[in-house]
Scaffold this motif. Sequence first.
Motif, PDB file in Angstrom:
ATOM      1  N   PRO A 168       0.938  -1.134   0.203  1.00 35.99           N
ATOM      2  CA  PRO A 168       0.427   0.525  -0.385  1.00 35.99           C
ATOM      3  C   PRO A 168       0.766   1.036   0.431  1.00 35.99           C
ATOM      4  N   ASP A 169       0.151   2.102  -0.557  1.00 32.40           N
ATOM      5  CA  ASP A 169       1.139   4.112   0.039  1.00 32.40           C
ATOM      6  C   ASP A 169       1.632   4.489   1.106  1.00 32.40           C
ATOM      7  N   LEU A 170       0.283   3.835   1.581  1.00 32.61           N
ATOM      8  CA  LEU A 170       0.692   4.703   3.693  1.00 32.61           C
ATOM      9  C   LEU A 170       0.602   3.390   4.629  1.00 32.61           C
ATOM     10  N   LEU A 171       1.577   3.394   6.026  1.00 32.24           N
ATOM     11  CA  LEU A 171       1.822   3.314   6.622  1.00 32.24           C
ATOM     12  C   LEU A 171       0.469   3.892   7.903  1.00 32.24           C
ATOM     13  N   VAL A 172       0.325   2.863   8.981  1.00 32.94           N
ATOM     14  CA  VAL A 172      -0.061   3.666  10.188  1.00 32.94           C
ATOM     15  C   VAL A 172       0.743   2.882  10.930  1.00 32.94           C
ATOM     16  N   LYS A 173       1.260   3.778  11.962  1.00 35.53           N
ATOM     17  CA  LYS A 173       2.008   3.034  13.927  1.00 35.53           C
ATOM     18  C   LYS A 173       0.997   4.308  14.319  1.00 35.53           C
ATOM     19  N   TYR A 174       1.560   3.155  15.426  1.00 38.09           N
ATOM     20  CA  TYR A 174       1.316   3.695  17.152  1.00 38.09           C
ATOM     21  C   TYR A 174       3.179   4.662  17.227  1.00 38.09           C
ATOM     22  N   LEU A 175       3.906   5.418  17.960  1.00 41.31           N
ATOM     23  CA  LEU A 175       4.901   5.342  18.157  1.00 41.31           C
ATOM     24  C   LEU A 175       4.966   5.147  19.769  1.00 41.31           C
ATOM     25  N   LEU A 176       5.534   4.895  20.338  1.00 38.64           N
ATOM     26  CA  LEU A 176       5.415   4.947  22.253  1.00 38.64           C
ATOM     27  C   LEU A 176       7.046   5.167  22.591  1.00 38.64           C
ATOM     28  N   THR A 177       7.232   6.454  23.090  1.00 39.63           N
ATOM     29  CA  THR A 177       8.111   7.020  23.324  1.00 39.63           C
ATOM     30  C   THR A 177       8.191   6.543  25.154  1.00 39.63           C
ATOM     31  N   SER A 178       9.847   6.043  25.371  1.00 37.19           N
ATOM     32  CA  SER A 178      10.886   6.546  27.120  1.00 37.19           C
ATOM     33  C   SER A 178      11.921   7.151  27.050  1.00 37.19           C
ATOM     34  N   GLU A 179      12.358   7.089  25.793  1.00 40.69           N
ATOM     35  CA  GLU A 179      13.723   7.626  25.356  1.00 40.69           C
ATOM     36  C   GLU A 179      13.683   8.896  24.556  1.00 40.69           C
ATOM     37  N   LYS A 180      14.657   9.641  23.853  1.00 42.82           N
ATOM     38  CA  LYS A 180      15.002  10.173  23.035  1.00 42.82           C
ATOM     39  C   LYS A 180      15.228   9.438  21.698  1.00 42.82           C
ATOM     40  N   LEU A 181      14.425   9.437  20.399  1.00 43.89           N
ATOM     41  CA  LEU A 181      14.681   8.870  19.524  1.00 43.89           C
ATOM     42  C   LEU A 181      15.979   9.401  18.764  1.00 43.89           C
ATOM     43  N   SER A 182      16.689   9.384  17.899  1.00 45.16           N
ATOM     44  CA  SER A 182      17.451   9.907  17.733  1.00 45.16           C
ATOM     45  C   SER A 182      17.279  11.382  16.508  1.00 45.16           C
ATOM     46  N   ILE A 183      18.143  12.156  16.451  1.00 42.11           N
ATOM     47  CA  ILE A 183      18.608  12.802  15.440  1.00 42.11           C
ATOM     48  C   ILE A 183      18.184  13.061  14.162  1.00 42.11           C
ATOM     49  N   GLN A 184      17.428  12.668  13.380  1.00 39.87           N
ATOM     50  CA  GLN A 184      16.745  11.664  11.747  1.00 39.87           C
ATOM     51  C   GLN A 184      16.355  12.968  10.461  1.00 39.87           C
TER      52      GLN A 184
ATOM     53  N   ASP B 268      10.556   2.013   4.585  1.00 39.47           N
ATOM     54  CA  ASP B 268      11.277   2.084   5.641  1.00 39.47           C
ATOM     55  C   ASP B 268      12.912   2.168   5.572  1.00 39.47           C
ATOM     56  N   VAL B 269      13.474   3.706   5.835  1.00 42.01           N
ATOM     57  CA  VAL B 269      14.167   4.637   5.180  1.00 42.01           C
ATOM     58  C   VAL B 269      14.616   6.086   6.335  1.00 42.01           C
ATOM     59  N   THR B 270      15.186   5.528   6.601  1.00 40.43           N
ATOM     60  CA  THR B 270      15.396   6.832   8.621  1.00 40.43           C
ATOM     61  C   THR B 270      17.128   7.024   7.777  1.00 40.43           C
ATOM     62  N   TYR B 271      18.154   7.676   7.649  1.00 39.26           N
ATOM     63  CA  TYR B 271      18.921   9.186   8.045  1.00 39.26           C
ATOM     64  C   TYR B 271      19.256   9.504   9.252  1.00 39.26           C
ATOM     65  N   ARG B 272      19.840   8.596  10.342  1.00 40.73           N
ATOM     66  CA  ARG B 272      20.428   8.748  11.895  1.00 40.73           C
ATOM     67  C   ARG B 272      21.819  10.412  11.888  1.00 40.73           C
ATOM     68  N   LEU B 273      21.397  11.574  12.660  1.00 41.80           N
ATOM     69  CA  LEU B 273      22.155  12.133  12.106  1.00 41.80           C
ATOM     70  C   LEU B 273      23.632  12.289  13.927  1.00 41.80           C
ATOM     71  N   TYR B 274      23.105  11.987  14.540  1.00 42.38           N
ATOM     72  CA  TYR B 274      23.078  11.611  16.118  1.00 42.38           C
ATOM     73  C   TYR B 274      21.973  11.065  16.985  1.00 42.38           C
ATOM     74  N   ASP B 275      22.904  10.522  17.721  1.00 41.12           N
ATOM     75  CA  ASP B 275      21.969   9.156  18.272  1.00 41.12           C
ATOM     76  C   ASP B 275      22.427   9.108  20.045  1.00 41.12           C
ATOM     77  N   TYR B 276      22.759  10.090  20.534  1.00 35.24           N
ATOM     78  CA  TYR B 276      23.444  10.455  22.361  1.00 35.24           C
ATOM     79  C   TYR B 276      23.888   9.338  22.101  1.00 35.24           C
ATOM     80  N   GLY B 277      25.385   8.804  21.463  1.00 33.46           N
ATOM     81  CA  GLY B 277      26.365   8.106  21.858  1.00 33.46           C
ATOM     82  C   GLY B 277      25.949   6.465  22.302  1.00 33.46           C
ATOM     83  N   ARG B 278      24.655   5.923  22.130  1.00 29.70           N
ATOM     84  CA  ARG B 278      24.192   5.023  21.424  1.00 29.70           C
ATOM     85  C   ARG B 278      24.500   4.110  20.281  1.00 29.70           C
ATOM     86  N   PRO B 279      25.014   2.767  20.868  1.00 34.58           N
ATOM     87  CA  PRO B 279      25.449   1.982  20.042  1.00 34.58           C
ATOM     88  C   PRO B 279      25.376   1.505  18.535  1.00 34.58           C
ATOM     89  N   ARG B 280      24.649   2.102  17.826  1.00 35.40           N
ATOM     90  CA  ARG B 280      24.157   1.850  16.442  1.00 35.40           C
ATOM     91  C   ARG B 280      24.528   2.772  14.944  1.00 35.40           C
TER      92      ARG B 280
END
Length: 309
Positions: free
Chosen positions: A48-64, A157-169
């Motif tokens: 399909p053209d669209l994707l629907v998600k729920y996002l549930l955060t307990s920490e910051k996501l990467s800057i992306q 599903d394409v995301t480019y991370r700029l900064y990830d707070y020192g996490r090993p990703r």
Amino acid sequence: MTANRLSTRSIEKVWGRSDLPRAFGLAAPAAQQPVGEIWFEDSKGPRPDLLVKYLLTSEKLSIQVHPDAAAARAYGYPSGKDEAWLVVAAEPGARIGLGLRAPISKAELRAAALDGRIEAMIDWREVSAGDVFFSPAGTIHALGPGLTLVEIQQNVDVTYRLYDYGRPRELHLDEAIAAAIPEPYVAPFEPYAYAPGREILVDSPAFVIERWTIGAGGRLAAGPERPVWLIPVRGGGLIDGQPLEAPTVWVVEDQSRIRIDEGSEVLFAYPGQGVCDALFVDTRIADAPIPGHERRHFVPARRIDPIFR
């Protein structure tokens, strides 16, 4: 064809949550990572053209950042990635970062991503339930902790991370800097009331999102080339005789009978640009001698508390 209720798939994320809302009916993560995303998918038929998600955060996501169509296709992806968020619930002080506080060069962006200064350059803003944000491709963005969001996006599903707070990703500096627009965010679309109880949240080349806060009963008209995603956020009703309730997601590709209860909030999303004028016929008033445009003037509903606990 009746409406199709999409199945769910939980995605583990380091920034996700272990205390999942009961409404999802999912068990707590067993051991490794908490759940950060819940995808609503149909395993049948074409992509399909669209994707629907729920996002549930307990920490910051990467800057992306996500690429636009040209940049994505250069790497073999079918499209770019525009996305929009509706805040379902937010803890006090919860924030979303959109764009930079001041414009910088791409060389300065690279240096700031490498040494961590980029976090202070992001334009962070506090949010609350009901807020809506449209983030087109190229927007530098991040999500903070304490959020429950509905995300509607182009289905890539394409995301480019700029900064990830020192996490090993893995970071994707070259691709991210090429795709990023390193300047303040300017909303490309201002939501407006199409009719009482029917608000256009986004109207972009990729998709339209409407928010209905109405009580109505009638016929939803979609089509195979422009299917409609229904996302009940609060309240609910019936769709083809089945319960329409959060947190479910439905896709309609033909015609479906729906009833939306008073006090509800339902999102309607469909691909392509331009509001579908004949999206819904309210059969409760269809026989009344009222002009067609007036038939869309529904009674506004009161807001009610989120169901997520």
